[in-house]
Design a protein around this motif. Structure first.
Motif, short mmCIF file in Angstrom:
data_model
loop_
_atom_site.label_atom_id
_atom_site.label_comp_id
_atom_site.label_asym_id
_atom_site.label_seq_id
_atom_site.Cartn_x
_atom_site.Cartn_y
_atom_site.Cartn_z
N ALA A 96 -27.41 -1.87 -3.27
CA ALA A 96 -26.28 -3.21 -3.52
C ALA A 96 -25.84 -2.91 -4.45
O ALA A 96 -24.72 -2.67 -5.02
N LEU A 97 -26.83 -3.28 -5.84
CA LEU A 97 -26.04 -2.61 -7.44
C LEU A 97 -25.96 -1.30 -7.41
O LEU A 97 -24.43 -1.44 -7.93
N MET A 98 -26.44 -0.55 -7.27
CA MET A 98 -25.41 1.25 -7.39
C MET A 98 -24.40 1.36 -6.71
O MET A 98 -23.41 1.53 -7.66
N ARG A 99 -24.73 0.98 -5.45
CA ARG A 99 -22.56 0.82 -4.98
C ARG A 99 -21.69 -0.33 -5.81
O ARG A 99 -20.14 0.03 -5.64
N SER A 100 -22.31 -1.32 -6.09
CA SER A 100 -20.90 -2.05 -6.98
C SER A 100 -21.10 -1.60 -8.49
O SER A 100 -19.99 -1.44 -9.22
N ARG A 101 -21.64 -1.22 -9.21
CA ARG A 101 -21.35 0.03 -9.91
C ARG A 101 -20.26 0.91 -9.69
O ARG A 101 -19.93 1.45 -11.08
N TYR A 102 -20.77 1.72 -8.70
CA TYR A 102 -19.88 2.30 -8.34
C TYR A 102 -18.26 1.91 -8.83
O TYR A 102 -17.64 2.83 -8.90
N THR A 103 -18.39 0.74 -7.84
CA THR A 103 -17.33 0.18 -7.25
C THR A 103 -16.58 -0.48 -9.23
O THR A 103 -15.14 -0.49 -9.28
N ALA A 104 -17.34 -0.45 -9.80
CA ALA A 104 -17.16 -1.31 -10.95
C ALA A 104 -16.25 0.23 -11.99
O ALA A 104 -15.67 -0.62 -12.72
N TYR A 105 -16.69 1.61 -11.84
CA TYR A 105 -16.41 2.50 -12.37
C TYR A 105 -14.93 2.28 -11.77
O TYR A 105 -14.29 2.89 -12.78
N VAL A 106 -14.80 2.70 -11.19
CA VAL A 106 -13.48 2.70 -9.83
C VAL A 106 -12.62 1.15 -10.18
O VAL A 106 -11.29 1.94 -10.84
N LEU A 107 -12.75 0.38 -10.40
CA LEU A 107 -11.64 -0.76 -11.14
C LEU A 107 -12.15 -1.30 -12.85
O LEU A 107 -11.21 -1.79 -13.49
N GLY A 108 -12.65 -0.34 -13.09
CA GLY A 108 -12.80 -0.13 -14.75
C GLY A 108 -13.57 -1.32 -15.02
O GLY A 108 -13.00 -2.07 -16.63
N LEU A 109 -14.74 -2.28 -14.49
CA LEU A 109 -15.25 -3.18 -15.51
C LEU A 109 -15.97 -3.09 -16.33
O LEU A 109 -17.95 -3.14 -15.65
N GLU A 110 -16.27 -2.40 -17.01
CA GLU A 110 -16.74 -2.15 -18.20
C GLU A 110 -17.88 -3.16 -18.34
O GLU A 110 -19.05 -2.86 -18.50
N ASP A 111 -17.86 -4.41 -18.01
CA ASP A 111 -18.35 -5.68 -18.58
C ASP A 111 -19.27 -5.69 -17.66
O ASP A 111 -20.52 -5.98 -18.15
N TYR A 112 -19.05 -5.76 -16.54
CA TYR A 112 -20.50 -5.43 -15.45
C TYR A 112 -21.25 -4.47 -15.25
O TYR A 112 -22.35 -4.86 -15.80
N LEU A 113 -20.52 -3.16 -15.70
CA LEU A 113 -21.66 -2.32 -16.13
C LEU A 113 -22.44 -2.55 -16.89
O LEU A 113 -23.50 -1.90 -16.98
N LEU A 114 -22.26 -2.65 -18.13
CA LEU A 114 -22.86 -3.56 -19.26
C LEU A 114 -24.40 -4.72 -18.51
O LEU A 114 -25.51 -4.10 -18.87
N ALA A 115 -23.78 -5.34 -18.19
CA ALA A 115 -24.45 -6.44 -17.98
C ALA A 115 -25.86 -5.97 -17.27
O ALA A 115 -26.78 -6.72 -16.94
N THR A 116 -24.91 -5.15 -16.27
CA THR A 116 -26.44 -4.64 -15.14
C THR A 116 -26.98 -3.09 -15.27
O THR A 116 -27.53 -3.35 -14.95
N TRP A 117 -26.81 -2.74 -16.21
CA TRP A 117 -27.98 -2.03 -17.21
C TRP A 117 -28.54 -2.41 -17.91
O TRP A 117 -28.73 -3.89 -19.14
N HIS A 118 -29.94 -1.93 -18.03
CA HIS A 118 -31.63 -2.36 -18.02
C HIS A 118 -31.18 -2.63 -20.35
O HIS A 118 -30.78 -1.88 -20.09
N ALA A 119 -31.28 -3.62 -20.77
CA ALA A 119 -31.07 -3.68 -22.08
C ALA A 119 -32.25 -2.61 -22.52
O ALA A 119 -31.88 -2.37 -23.58
N SER A 120 -32.99 -2.20 -22.05
CA SER A 120 -34.48 -0.89 -22.57
C SER A 120 -32.92 0.37 -22.70
O SER A 120 -33.71 0.36 -23.62
N THR A 121 -32.07 0.34 -21.96
CA THR A 121 -31.64 1.67 -22.43
C THR A 121 -29.64 1.03 -22.34
O THR A 121 -29.57 2.67 -22.77
N ARG A 122 -29.59 0.06 -22.25
CA ARG A 122 -28.26 -0.16 -22.72
C ARG A 122 -27.42 -0.17 -24.29
O ARG A 122 -28.07 0.31 -24.48
N PRO A 123 -26.54 0.94 -23.67
CA PRO A 123 -25.51 1.68 -24.72
C PRO A 123 -24.43 0.31 -25.06
O PRO A 123 -24.67 -0.46 -24.28
N ASP A 124 -23.89 0.67 -26.15
CA ASP A 124 -23.40 -0.77 -26.87
C ASP A 124 -22.02 -0.76 -26.20
O ASP A 124 -21.50 -2.25 -26.05
#
Length: 130
Positions: free
Chosen positions: A36-64
């Motif tokens: 479900a997270l993978m699907r929501s991240r794909y949809t976030a790319y479709v919609l350009g939701l960069e804040d959501y993509l960063l928020a759901t990216w683990h802190a140990s590997t998250r880009p700035d």
């Protein structure tokens, strides 16, 4: 004014309306599993939701930042989940995302790793298939 009886299906490929599917995760509800997270991240790319993509990216590997606004716009065409495997607090989701950039078709094939911490799933990283 005529209102459509069936809202458009979510971009993630499931036959649900956006609000009942990925929209609720974008609004803050935790995704119940890695797929479900993978699907929501794909949809976030479709919609350009960069804040959501960063928020759901683990802190140990998250880009700035991802810089989506600076990229050549992609037209996302579809998502296919090939395989999902979960064990405890870790999961793997293999997928193919199809998109076009500048009229040219591309396929992104990745096996992504996810981890659940404090009840929330996060994208950790992925291996691209070339």
């Amino acid at each position: 004014m005529h209102k459509s009886p069936n809202p458009p299906a979510c971009s993630c490929g499931l036959p649900h309306a956006y609000a009942d599917c990925c929209g609720r995760y974008h609004a803050g509800e935790p995704a119940p599993n890695a797929e479900a997270l993978m699907r929501s991240r794909y949809t976030a790319y479709v919609l350009g939701l960069e804040d959501y993509l960063l928020a759901t990216w683990h802190a140990s590997t998250r880009p700035d930042a991802l810089g989506l606004a600076n990229d050549t716009p992609a037209k996302w065409l579809g998502l296919t989940i090939r395989h999902t495997e979960a064990e405890g607090e870790r999961a793997v989701v293999a997928f193919v995302a199809r998109y076009k950039v500048g009229g040219r078709a591309h396929r992104l094939t990745e096996t992504s790793r996810f981890v659940r911490e404090e009840g929330r799933w996060y994208y950790v990283d992925g291996e691209l298939e070339v």
